[in-house]
Motif scaffolding. Structure first.
Motif, PDB file in Angstrom:
ATOM      1  N   LEU A   1       0.813  -1.214   0.000  1.00  0.00           N
ATOM      2  CA  LEU A   1       0.000   0.000   0.000  1.00  0.00           C
ATOM      3  C   LEU A   1       0.847   1.264   0.000  1.00  0.00           C
ATOM      4  O   LEU A   1       0.448   2.286  -0.571  1.00  0.00           O
ATOM      5  CB  LEU A   1      -0.924   0.015   1.228  1.00  0.00           C
ATOM      6  CG  LEU A   1      -2.031  -1.042   1.284  1.00  0.00           C
ATOM      7  CD1 LEU A   1      -2.777  -0.946   2.612  1.00  0.00           C
ATOM      8  CD2 LEU A   1      -2.989  -0.891   0.109  1.00  0.00           C
ATOM      9  N   PHE A   2       2.036   1.204   0.634  1.00  0.00           N
ATOM     10  CA  PHE A   2       2.786   2.438   0.865  1.00  0.00           C
ATOM     11  C   PHE A   2       4.183   2.477   0.260  1.00  0.00           C
ATOM     12  O   PHE A   2       4.825   3.535   0.266  1.00  0.00           O
ATOM     13  CB  PHE A   2       2.889   2.705   2.373  1.00  0.00           C
ATOM     14  CG  PHE A   2       1.556   2.932   3.030  1.00  0.00           C
ATOM     15  CD1 PHE A   2       0.859   4.113   2.820  1.00  0.00           C
ATOM     16  CD2 PHE A   2       0.994   1.967   3.840  1.00  0.00           C
ATOM     17  CE1 PHE A   2      -0.379   4.329   3.413  1.00  0.00           C
ATOM     18  CE2 PHE A   2      -0.250   2.164   4.443  1.00  0.00           C
ATOM     19  CZ  PHE A   2      -0.934   3.348   4.229  1.00  0.00           C
ATOM     20  N   GLU A   3       4.693   1.370  -0.280  1.00  0.00           N
ATOM     21  CA  GLU A   3       6.083   1.376  -0.730  1.00  0.00           C
ATOM     22  C   GLU A   3       6.322   2.330  -1.892  1.00  0.00           C
ATOM     23  O   GLU A   3       7.440   2.828  -2.064  1.00  0.00           O
ATOM     24  CB  GLU A   3       6.530  -0.034  -1.106  1.00  0.00           C
ATOM     25  CG  GLU A   3       5.779  -0.674  -2.253  1.00  0.00           C
ATOM     26  CD  GLU A   3       6.211  -2.112  -2.488  1.00  0.00           C
ATOM     27  OE1 GLU A   3       7.215  -2.532  -1.875  1.00  0.00           O
ATOM     28  OE2 GLU A   3       5.554  -2.818  -3.279  1.00  0.00           O
ATOM     29  N   GLN A   4       5.282   2.613  -2.698  1.00  0.00           N
ATOM     30  CA  GLN A   4       5.475   3.554  -3.799  1.00  0.00           C
ATOM     31  C   GLN A   4       5.552   4.997  -3.317  1.00  0.00           C
ATOM     32  O   GLN A   4       5.925   5.894  -4.071  1.00  0.00           O
ATOM     33  CB  GLN A   4       4.326   3.413  -4.795  1.00  0.00           C
ATOM     34  CG  GLN A   4       2.962   3.795  -4.238  1.00  0.00           C
ATOM     35  CD  GLN A   4       1.858   3.660  -5.249  1.00  0.00           C
ATOM     36  OE1 GLN A   4       1.975   4.160  -6.371  1.00  0.00           O
ATOM     37  NE2 GLN A   4       0.777   2.989  -4.878  1.00  0.00           N
ATOM     38  N   TYR A   5       5.189   5.210  -2.050  1.00  0.00           N
ATOM     39  CA  TYR A   5       5.105   6.572  -1.530  1.00  0.00           C
ATOM     40  C   TYR A   5       6.241   6.962  -0.584  1.00  0.00           C
ATOM     41  O   TYR A   5       6.438   8.149  -0.319  1.00  0.00           O
ATOM     42  CB  TYR A   5       3.783   6.765  -0.784  1.00  0.00           C
ATOM     43  CG  TYR A   5       2.562   6.701  -1.681  1.00  0.00           C
ATOM     44  CD1 TYR A   5       2.347   7.647  -2.674  1.00  0.00           C
ATOM     45  CD2 TYR A   5       1.625   5.686  -1.532  1.00  0.00           C
ATOM     46  CE1 TYR A   5       1.234   7.598  -3.496  1.00  0.00           C
ATOM     47  CE2 TYR A   5       0.495   5.629  -2.346  1.00  0.00           C
ATOM     48  CZ  TYR A   5       0.307   6.581  -3.322  1.00  0.00           C
ATOM     49  OH  TYR A   5      -0.804   6.531  -4.130  1.00  0.00           O
ATOM     50  N   GLY A   6       6.956   6.000  -0.039  1.00  0.00           N
ATOM     51  CA  GLY A   6       7.971   6.394   0.926  1.00  0.00           C
ATOM     52  C   GLY A   6       8.856   5.252   1.378  1.00  0.00           C
ATOM     53  O   GLY A   6       8.966   4.212   0.732  1.00  0.00           O
ATOM     54  N   TYR A   7       9.460   5.446   2.538  1.00  0.00           N
ATOM     55  CA  TYR A   7      10.437   4.509   3.085  1.00  0.00           C
ATOM     56  C   TYR A   7       9.728   3.491   3.975  1.00  0.00           C
ATOM     57  O   TYR A   7       8.899   3.844   4.810  1.00  0.00           O
ATOM     58  CB  TYR A   7      11.489   5.275   3.885  1.00  0.00           C
ATOM     59  CG  TYR A   7      12.418   4.404   4.682  1.00  0.00           C
ATOM     60  CD1 TYR A   7      13.300   3.536   4.051  1.00  0.00           C
ATOM     61  CD2 TYR A   7      12.421   4.461   6.081  1.00  0.00           C
ATOM     62  CE1 TYR A   7      14.165   2.744   4.790  1.00  0.00           C
ATOM     63  CE2 TYR A   7      13.286   3.673   6.824  1.00  0.00           C
ATOM     64  CZ  TYR A   7      14.149   2.817   6.174  1.00  0.00           C
ATOM     65  OH  TYR A   7      14.994   2.020   6.897  1.00  0.00           O
ATOM     66  N   ILE A   8      10.058   2.214   3.799  1.00  0.00           N
ATOM     67  CA  ILE A   8       9.452   1.130   4.558  1.00  0.00           C
ATOM     68  C   ILE A   8      10.533   0.446   5.401  1.00  0.00           C
ATOM     69  O   ILE A   8      11.600   0.112   4.900  1.00  0.00           O
ATOM     70  CB  ILE A   8       8.805   0.077   3.637  1.00  0.00           C
ATOM     71  CG1 ILE A   8       7.840   0.713   2.636  1.00  0.00           C
ATOM     72  CG2 ILE A   8       8.115  -1.010   4.477  1.00  0.00           C
ATOM     73  CD1 ILE A   8       6.605   1.310   3.243  1.00  0.00           C
ATOM     74  N   LYS A   9      10.225   0.226   6.668  1.00  0.00           N
ATOM     75  CA  LYS A   9      11.142  -0.493   7.554  1.00  0.00           C
ATOM     76  C   LYS A   9      10.385  -1.664   8.172  1.00  0.00           C
ATOM     77  O   LYS A   9       9.332  -1.487   8.785  1.00  0.00           O
ATOM     78  CB  LYS A   9      11.663   0.432   8.653  1.00  0.00           C
ATOM     79  CG  LYS A   9      12.616  -0.255   9.630  1.00  0.00           C
ATOM     80  CD  LYS A   9      13.068   0.726  10.707  1.00  0.00           C
ATOM     81  CE  LYS A   9      13.999   0.054  11.712  1.00  0.00           C
ATOM     82  NZ  LYS A   9      14.390   1.001  12.799  1.00  0.00           N
ATOM     83  N   ILE A  10      10.914  -2.882   8.021  1.00  0.00           N
ATOM     84  CA  ILE A  10      10.286  -4.081   8.554  1.00  0.00           C
ATOM     85  C   ILE A  10      11.267  -4.754   9.514  1.00  0.00           C
ATOM     86  O   ILE A  10      12.427  -4.982   9.165  1.00  0.00           O
ATOM     87  CB  ILE A  10       9.901  -5.056   7.421  1.00  0.00           C
ATOM     88  CG1 ILE A  10       8.888  -4.401   6.478  1.00  0.00           C
ATOM     89  CG2 ILE A  10       9.324  -6.351   7.995  1.00  0.00           C
ATOM     90  CD1 ILE A  10       8.544  -5.241   5.252  1.00  0.00           C
TER      91      ILE A  10
END
Length: 274
Positions: free
Chosen positions: A114-123
């Protein structure tokens, strides 16, 4: 135009790399064949202002929200069901942080998509066995900040936005199943009684016949301590399940939820055919 040791760069070029393309001083230095301190020298020399501290901490370019209202309605539904959202700094933060922890990999995968195209993802993996996901996006996602026990009017008044919100909320909080009598159902259980009553309004307008929400556990009498009363809205009739699944077919995004819905839908169609 500035030149030093064979390096030619204009203020316009430097500004484009730094602000529009969001390159770091290291990346710009690699393009020019100089080290980052020399990049900072030329930025100062050419009067290219540095990004603010909050912008400088951005690890990737953060794109603005698409503006698509169906996507917005879905995200609001999903957020109200299963996401924690805040500014990184309560007053002046320019970054929105979206958080969730889950033991279900499908839930983490969905949030990332849902959000990876919009910003930084940390898992990250947690000691309790859950997986935590943090999504950092810009202020165009301010619409996800409110945590409220109601559905916005613009969603309630439009059928397609109502369906999108319903899909988001089901992906977060709903469950499809087959009961002991072999009948498919959908159940949504939550503390948000206001949202469930409005979802019942949406379902009724969509001709998905189901009983009004009911309280299934009272905070006063529940054996396990609850902060609020627990409510449920459910769809049980075969015709209503068939109608609901046909509406949600292209909107549900949670992999496990879609699989369960298809099983429930097949059950409803088989019972209708008898």
């Amino acid at each position: 135009m500035a030149a030093r040791k064979g390096i030619n760069v204009s203020k316009e070029q430097l500004s484009r790399w730094y602000f529009e393309e969001r390159k770091s001083t290291i990346e710009i230095g690699n393009l020019l064949g100089i080290d980052p301190t020399n990049v900072l020298y030329w930025m100062k020399k050419l009067d290219v202002q540095r990004r603010s501290k909050s912008e400088a901490l951005t690890k990737t370019m953060r794109a603005d929200f698409s503006g698509d209202l169906e996507e917005k309605a879905y995200l609001i539904g999903f957020r109200l069901g299963d996401l924690h959202v805040c500014k990184t700094k309560p007053c002046s933060g320019q970054t929105i942080r979206i958080m969730c922890a889950s033991s279900q990999s499908a839930q983490i995968d969905l949030i990332q998509s849902l959000f990876e195209q919009y910003g930084y993802i940390k898992i990250t993996s947690k000691l309790d066995g859950n997986t935590a996901i943090d999504c950092y996006v810009n202020r165009s996602f301010d619409f996800l900040l409110p945590k409220q026990d109601k559905i916005d009017e613009w969603i309630l008044l439009d059928e397609k936005y109502g369906i999108a919100f319903l899909a988001g909320y089901i992906d977060a909080e709903g469950s499809f199943g087959i009961d002991a009598n072999g009948s498919a159902n959908l159940k949504i259980e939550t503390y948000d009684a206001g949202i469930l009553h409005q979802l019942h309004e949406i379902l009724t307008r969509l001709e998905v016949i189901c009983p009004p929400p009911n309280m299934i556990k009272s905070k006063e009498t529940a054996k396990q301590k609850l902060n609020q009363d627990l409510w449920r809205v459910g769809v049980y009739r075969k015709a209503a399940m068939n109608r609901l699944c046909s509406l949600l077919e292209t909107h549900l995004r949670h992999e496990r939820r879609r699989q369960d819905m298809m099983t429930a839908w097949q059950n409803a169609r088989e019972r209708l055919a008898r």
